[in-house]
Design a protein around this motif. Structure first.
Motif, PDB file in Angstrom:
ATOM      1  N   GLY A 160       4.319   6.480   3.524  1.00 24.72           N
ATOM      2  CA  GLY A 160       4.327   5.688   3.508  1.00 24.72           C
ATOM      3  C   GLY A 160       4.150   4.599   2.683  1.00 24.72           C
ATOM      4  N   ILE A 161       5.084   2.973   3.259  1.00 28.26           N
ATOM      5  CA  ILE A 161       4.927   2.192   2.734  1.00 28.26           C
ATOM      6  C   ILE A 161       3.927   1.108   3.786  1.00 28.26           C
ATOM      7  N   ASP A 186      -8.013   6.237   0.532  1.00 29.29           N
ATOM      8  CA  ASP A 186      -6.373   7.369   1.848  1.00 29.29           C
ATOM      9  C   ASP A 186      -5.301   6.712   0.324  1.00 29.29           C
ATOM     10  N   GLY A 187      -5.456   5.422   0.336  1.00 31.77           N
ATOM     11  CA  GLY A 187      -4.105   5.201  -0.095  1.00 31.77           C
ATOM     12  C   GLY A 187      -4.143   4.046  -1.999  1.00 31.77           C
ATOM     13  N   VAL A 188      -3.381   3.538  -1.691  1.00 31.64           N
ATOM     14  CA  VAL A 188      -3.142   2.710  -3.558  1.00 31.64           C
ATOM     15  C   VAL A 188      -2.627   0.947  -3.141  1.00 31.64           C
ATOM     16  N   ILE A 189      -3.310   0.118  -3.205  1.00 28.87           N
ATOM     17  CA  ILE A 189      -2.431  -1.118  -3.998  1.00 28.87           C
ATOM     18  C   ILE A 189      -1.707  -1.250  -4.982  1.00 28.87           C
ATOM     19  N   LEU A 190      -0.336  -1.004  -5.230  1.00 33.45           N
ATOM     20  CA  LEU A 190       0.223  -1.488  -6.028  1.00 33.45           C
ATOM     21  C   LEU A 190       1.478  -3.164  -5.549  1.00 33.45           C
ATOM     22  N   PHE A 240      12.842   4.179  -3.572  1.00 36.55           N
ATOM     23  CA  PHE A 240      11.529   5.181  -3.175  1.00 36.55           C
ATOM     24  C   PHE A 240      12.680   6.403  -2.203  1.00 36.55           C
ATOM     25  N   VAL A 249      -0.649   7.860  -8.503  1.00 38.85           N
ATOM     26  CA  VAL A 249      -1.487   6.753  -8.140  1.00 38.85           C
ATOM     27  C   VAL A 249      -2.387   7.340  -6.921  1.00 38.85           C
ATOM     28  N   THR A 250      -1.420   8.341  -6.293  1.00 41.25           N
ATOM     29  CA  THR A 250      -2.521   9.249  -4.919  1.00 41.25           C
ATOM     30  C   THR A 250      -2.192  10.395  -4.851  1.00 41.25           C
ATOM     31  N   SER A 292       3.738   9.357  -5.661  1.00 45.94           N
ATOM     32  CA  SER A 292       2.301  10.120  -4.864  1.00 45.94           C
ATOM     33  C   SER A 292       2.358  11.814  -4.954  1.00 45.94           C
ATOM     34  N   ILE A 341       7.960   6.062  -6.144  1.00 45.72           N
ATOM     35  CA  ILE A 341       8.808   4.484  -6.936  1.00 45.72           C
ATOM     36  C   ILE A 341       9.136   3.748  -7.303  1.00 45.72           C
ATOM     37  N   ALA A 344       0.937  -1.018   0.061  1.00 52.01           N
ATOM     38  CA  ALA A 344       0.135   0.028  -0.117  1.00 52.01           C
ATOM     39  C   ALA A 344       0.908   1.128  -0.135  1.00 52.01           C
ATOM     40  N   PHE A 345       0.714   2.286  -0.667  1.00 50.10           N
ATOM     41  CA  PHE A 345       1.183   3.216  -0.844  1.00 50.10           C
ATOM     42  C   PHE A 345       0.428   4.812  -0.663  1.00 50.10           C
ATOM     43  N   THR A 346       0.849   5.863   0.298  1.00 52.84           N
ATOM     44  CA  THR A 346       0.001   6.766   0.658  1.00 52.84           C
ATOM     45  C   THR A 346       0.617   8.339   1.321  1.00 52.84           C
TER      46      THR A 346
END
Lengths: 352, 352
Positions: free
Chosen positions: A161-162, B55-59, B67, B140-141, B107, B162, A66-68
């Motif tokens: 965050g990751i 609030d976030g995204v799945i990669l 990073f 992506v976010t 992001s 990333i 997850a990436f936010t």
């Protein structure tokens, strides 16, 4: 400033330096930046990845991540129950948790205003270090910029965050169905009211503290315990519970039915809201989450949640319905129903 | 303004809205934030991941990732050759490249000052979209905050990136050895001088444009072609070539020997530096990188690099040595040698 948990700074004195405030040179990327980093950041966040001092860091995730991201501009930067530093950690940790992920790595980026007292920066750094350790998240890369006096406001922080996605979970808005229960993890409206009272210099019979705290441990437990029956997680920060539920309803094309009497609100928060004419449903939280779960397990989820510190007042506050798609309705104690809209204007700017 | 490449905004008119400047309500997280996002960001950055509005995204990375984070506070926000938007994309894309990674996800977090004209925000969004597409990186976010007038400076942007680490590479300061060649990918000091001239309202015989551009395609090619013989990559942004080389020498516990005559500097940049009394070695670049490579392949690397746009003036500028550890020395055209220190104070604040 009145943070009851902040005593550890006494044990970790500020490094002795020949400057006592941030200057533009600290953002130059040159000698002064390096001295600032050597004295503060790098001495606090000791880890192999940061030590490399490259422009970035190499990570080896084992599966989906997850990436936010969030930038924090809260004012004042110190408030009862926390400061911008732990808020920036907890907020991003919680966003990862809301994705059904275990927090792992964090980037930390400062925009400092020229003249920020070094003592304040140091206190913020200490709380960041403390909050990151508590949440078991590693600060692995960062950035420091300085803007001239009057072009910023003391300090802004971005944390990105990751996290490792928990394989047992399946958090997805598409999985929300009619009949699902809507849970809130704890009593609401603490953070926003704490900021408002601090900013306006108001005093009530008892102090109100921000609920800034990480919720990922409780979330991990829920996902491990209940798997895919935990369908959606959201943290009601800006715009509060009302706004988040409106967003969920809009995206799920369903309605939400709330019970006013079920909403957990501390007496002191409720009376402060009443005196100031503020609806607690719109007030920001920083240590509370909304969970949409399969109705049949909702009561069990609540009793599990209640064991975690900061989730003692977990409650079912309502259900998803198809009777009024994209609308949140709340039944009052005496039986009436009213529409709960999304926050329209700005109730309280710079809450986070 | 005066960005020669910015013509596409004409083909993509600003959405018609009933406000023409950013207000505090746009940072509320409520209705106004949603309207702003719907009108602008989400219409430009169409992708499945952003569409989820979580609030976030799945990669799902396939291997090790790089990073990196940077906050951009450049002033003025529009300058010859770019604006804060493409700078924020190119800067983070280049930091990923410096880690030996292929840029993948980004992001995007805004701190807007109340009163920012919507037309300026829109132009910045368009350049961001354009720069991200060019660099093949996906936004992506994100996050949007608004601070009150006088508490920010129009717009600050954090981008955190990333990238997938290129398996053929092995970028690591520990691999730098005595005798390794020091390369610079193109002529230096464009970005800093462009900002300085714009800020001071100075005009020279020919305009100086920022070199803000992505370098990742050239870097990927080098790593695919030369593998582990490319030992270290760094981009000389704040503090310029001098500061980056000092950092490398300090970390590698080696010295660097530069040849002044070899430094690629455009005539107009050189004369602007001379008139203003600025050493181009300390001026920020945003589309140039330093590579430390095995000496035996250095000439071949240069000829490969020179084929890429923005790397035409790639040159060997010196070598690593153990004669004066942690020191950068430069031999002048007439044979003298001088120590090149790290940037001490602040030459030009808010360059990026």
């Amino acid at each position: 400033m009145a943070n009851p948990t902040f005593t550890y700074s006494l044990n970790c004195p500020m490094p002795e330096l020949d400057f006592d405030a941030i200057t533009l040179g600290h953002g130059s990327g040159g000698l002064l930046t390096n001295r600032l980093l050597d004295s503060g950041v790098f001495s606090l966040f000791k880890n192999e990845k940061l030590q490399q001092r490259h422009d970035g860091v190499i990570l080896k995730p084992k599966g989906p991540i997850a990436f936010t991201t969030d930038s924090y501009v809260v004012s004042p930067i110190f408030f009862p129950g926390g400061n911008i530093g732990d808020l920036a950690i907890n907020g991003t940790v919680n966003d990862l948790a809301m994705c059904g992920a275990k927090p792992r790595y964090l980037s930390l980026s400062f925009i400092l205003e020229e003249g920020l007292p070094l003592a304040e920066f140091w206190e913020i750094l200490l709380t960041i270090e403390h909050a990151a350790k508590k949440a078991r998240i590693e600060v692995v890369t960062g950035d420091t910029k300085v803007v001239d006096r009057g072009k910023g406001d003391k300090i802004f922080i971005n944390t990105t965050g990751i996290g490792d996605v928990l394989p047992q979970g399946k958090i997805n808005i598409k999985r929300v169905e009619v009949g699902d229960a809507i849970l809130v993890s704890h009593s609401i409206a603490h953070h926003g009211m704490a900021i408002m009272l601090e900013r306006e210099g108001l005093k009530f019979e008892a102090p109100i503290f921000s609920d800034s705290r990480p919720v990922h441990v409780a979330v991990e437990h829920l996902i491990e315990q209940f798997g895919k029956d935990i369908k959606l997680l959201r943290d009601p920060t800006r715009g509060g519970v009302a706004t988040v539920l409106n967003e969920i309803c809009a995206q799920a094309n369903l309605g939400a039915e709330l019970h006013q009497n079920a909403l957990p609100i501390d007496a002191v928060v409720a009376s402060a809201c009443e005196i100031l004419g503020i609806d607690p449903l719109y007030v920001a939280n920083e240590g509370v989450f909304i969970a949409i779960v399969k109705n049949s397990i909702a009561a069990e989820v609540v009793s599990h949640l209640a064991k975690f510190p900061g989730c003692e007042r977990a409650t079912i506050i309502g259900h998803m319905t198809n009777e009024h798609p994209k609308k949140v309705l709340m039944e009052s104690g005496i039986g009436g129903r009213r529409v709960i809209n999304m926050l329209a204007g700005e109730q309280l700017p710079r809450i986070c």
